[in-house]
Design a protein around this motif. Structure first.
Motif, PDB file in Angstrom:
ATOM      1  N   GLN A  55      -3.223   8.839   3.374  1.00 48.85           N
ATOM      2  CA  GLN A  55      -2.441   7.850   4.110  1.00 48.85           C
ATOM      3  C   GLN A  55      -1.257   8.503   4.797  1.00 48.85           C
ATOM      4  N   GLU A 109       2.587   2.152  -3.348  1.00 53.02           N
ATOM      5  CA  GLU A 109       1.731   2.740  -4.369  1.00 53.02           C
ATOM      6  C   GLU A 109       1.683   4.255  -4.225  1.00 53.02           C
ATOM      7  N   HIS A 110       1.730   4.714  -2.954  1.00 50.57           N
ATOM      8  CA  HIS A 110       1.666   6.143  -2.705  1.00 50.57           C
ATOM      9  C   HIS A 110       3.008   6.799  -2.973  1.00 50.57           C
ATOM     10  N   ALA A 130      -9.333  -2.783  -1.386  1.00 44.40           N
ATOM     11  CA  ALA A 130     -10.404  -2.448  -0.452  1.00 44.40           C
ATOM     12  C   ALA A 130     -10.442  -3.437   0.700  1.00 44.40           C
ATOM     13  N   ALA A 131     -10.267  -4.707   0.384  1.00 44.52           N
ATOM     14  CA  ALA A 131     -10.279  -5.736   1.428  1.00 44.52           C
ATOM     15  C   ALA A 131      -9.122  -5.527   2.400  1.00 44.52           C
ATOM     16  N   ILE A 160     -10.305  -4.498 -11.694  1.00 42.99           N
ATOM     17  CA  ILE A 160     -11.298  -5.044 -10.771  1.00 42.99           C
ATOM     18  C   ILE A 160     -10.605  -5.817  -9.654  1.00 42.99           C
ATOM     19  N   ALA A 192     -15.931  -1.129  -4.343  1.00 47.10           N
ATOM     20  CA  ALA A 192     -14.513  -1.378  -4.625  1.00 47.10           C
ATOM     21  C   ALA A 192     -14.278  -1.587  -6.122  1.00 47.10           C
ATOM     22  N   GLU A 241      -9.566  -6.989   6.198  1.00 46.68           N
ATOM     23  CA  GLU A 241      -9.938  -8.388   5.990  1.00 46.68           C
ATOM     24  C   GLU A 241      -8.695  -9.271   5.909  1.00 46.68           C
ATOM     25  N   GLY A 261      -8.794  -3.403  -7.352  1.00 44.96           N
ATOM     26  CA  GLY A 261      -9.741  -2.655  -6.525  1.00 44.96           C
ATOM     27  C   GLY A 261     -10.287  -3.467  -5.378  1.00 44.96           C
ATOM     28  N   LEU A 262     -10.689  -4.696  -5.665  1.00 44.47           N
ATOM     29  CA  LEU A 262     -11.256  -5.551  -4.626  1.00 44.47           C
ATOM     30  C   LEU A 262     -10.218  -5.899  -3.560  1.00 44.47           C
ATOM     31  N   ARG A 265     -14.449 -13.946  -4.178  1.00 40.03           N
ATOM     32  CA  ARG A 265     -15.173 -12.753  -4.644  1.00 40.03           C
ATOM     33  C   ARG A 265     -14.510 -12.147  -5.877  1.00 40.03           C
ATOM     34  N   LEU A 292       0.831  -1.204   0.000  1.00 40.13           N
ATOM     35  CA  LEU A 292       0.000   0.000   0.000  1.00 40.13           C
ATOM     36  C   LEU A 292       0.867   1.256   0.000  1.00 40.13           C
ATOM     37  N   ALA A 293       1.883   1.251   0.856  1.00 38.56           N
ATOM     38  CA  ALA A 293       2.745   2.432   0.969  1.00 38.56           C
ATOM     39  C   ALA A 293       3.475   2.709  -0.348  1.00 38.56           C
ATOM     40  N   LEU A 346      -7.516  -2.733   3.003  1.00 36.26           N
ATOM     41  CA  LEU A 346      -7.739  -1.503   3.769  1.00 36.26           C
ATOM     42  C   LEU A 346      -8.770  -1.721   4.876  1.00 36.26           C
ATOM     43  N   ALA A 347      -9.777  -2.544   4.594  1.00 32.63           N
ATOM     44  CA  ALA A 347     -10.819  -2.808   5.585  1.00 32.63           C
ATOM     45  C   ALA A 347     -10.354  -3.787   6.652  1.00 32.63           C
TER      46      ALA A 347
END
Lengths: 193, 193
Positions: free
Chosen positions: B118, A114-115, A166-167, A159, B158, A172, A162-163, A181, A111-112, A169-170
């Motif tokens: 972030q 990407e930023h 989001a997972a 897709i 998402a 999961e 994105g999924l 999914r 995640l980091a 970040l939430a």
DNA sequence: TGCTGAAGTGAGCAATTGCTCACAATTGTG
DNA sequence: CACAATTGTGAGCAATTGCTCACTTCAGCA
């Protein structure tokens, strides 16, 4: 000329030092985020002096660029390897597993990075990676569905990303459930007129 | 006590100043990215002095947080408004249009803010927004498909976000075409067992 | 018209950060 | 062993940046 940065390491310990610097940057990103990412801090965490750091990298951004490229290569190779899978269904499943594994192996780092990427203005390379992934994905998808277009492959990657993002970040952690999914979403998209 | 930051503006011109500071930060993000985002620069671009800036914001991050919250409110309100749409199909279409419009109104800003988020450690608020969007999306989706689960609504958001972000990053501008693909992806996902 | 407090100013301080360079330590070789 | 090349060191410089505070300007009111 005493100081010539971006020296090519000839001895083994020099390569170790270089790798340690890149990995230290990764560890700091995981624990402190972008805020603690100073050259002095990186050198300290790597167990080397700042002077050594600047013998192998011309500036701070070069360290981050090296880290980003290292991670990218891992993913790109793994995805590319899936093309050799003959069975269409297994190839498709492996594609999703590979993407999931990459994101969840070091979620905070993924995640980091990407930023950081955009802060460095490496968007061009990000697009290049997306193109490679799309190309490999297209090849895999066509094994099951020959009429798949490049645009559809690109969307499938989007897709998926994105999924998974989001997972993550939430918070999961049930990777198997997320995988199902993703499978459902990509198939649902492709099977629709 | 001369210096008490985060003053509540009582006069109209003070509110104008405050808004100008936030908007200046947005403009800088759009033109220069995070690199040019210094307090002195923001004040200059807003046409006020640094002293004035610090009368309304306790520190630099507070300005960015205010900007992020401003943008979030716009999106959350727009999405929430869709719930009042009676016709299920129209409601669904409006949902996608709203998301698209928000991203493509100021694409560079939307992208930059996600990264700033972030850096500030505002992930908790990001998750909170995602929850609000998911709740509204769930309500809209259930008009057409009553058995829709919260998890499916979250995934729909998402998927939507992933596709739109990828399209924006790739430089696509045909908003109508993107909208059709988002429509197809979300429907494909939901219609699948 | 004069007064009061809110609003606005900007030079400059304190702290941080990227980076240099003169030097020391280690490794490989004739 | 000698000595040259490679590798490693870290105090500290130059530049940047977030932020303060003593001061001025302006708006509204009696």
């Amino acid at each position: 000329m005493v100081h010539s940065p971006r020296k090519q390491p000839s001895q083994a310990r020099a390569q170790v030092t270089q790798a340690a610097i890149v990995e230290a940057a990764a560890r700091i990103l995981e624990s402190d985020g972008q805020s603690g990412l100073t050259t002095n801090h990186i050198a300290q965490r790597a167990g080397v002096s700042i002077g050594s750091l600047y013998q192998y990298f011309p500036n701070r951004d070069a360290i981050l660029a090296a880290l980003i490229r290292r991670e990218r290569e891992v993913l790109a190779h793994a995805v590319s390897a899936v093309r050799s899978e003959a069975d269409p269904d297994r190839a498709f499943a492996r594609l999703i597993d590979t993407a999931l594994a990459h994101q969840f192996a070091r979620p905070r780092l993924a995640l980091a990075l990407e930023h950081v990427e955009q802060a460095l203005g490496l968007e061009a390379e990000a697009v290049a990676l997306a193109d490679r992934l799309s190309a490999d994905t297209l090849a895999v998808l066509r094994k099951r569905r020959p009429q798949t277009t490049p645009c559809e492959a690109q969307d499938a990657v989007a897709i998926c990303k994105g999924l998974i993002n989001a997972a993550a970040l939430a918070g999961e952690t049930d990777v198997e459930d997320i995988g199902e999914r993703v499978f459902r979403a990509v198939n649902g998209y492709l099977d629709r007129p």
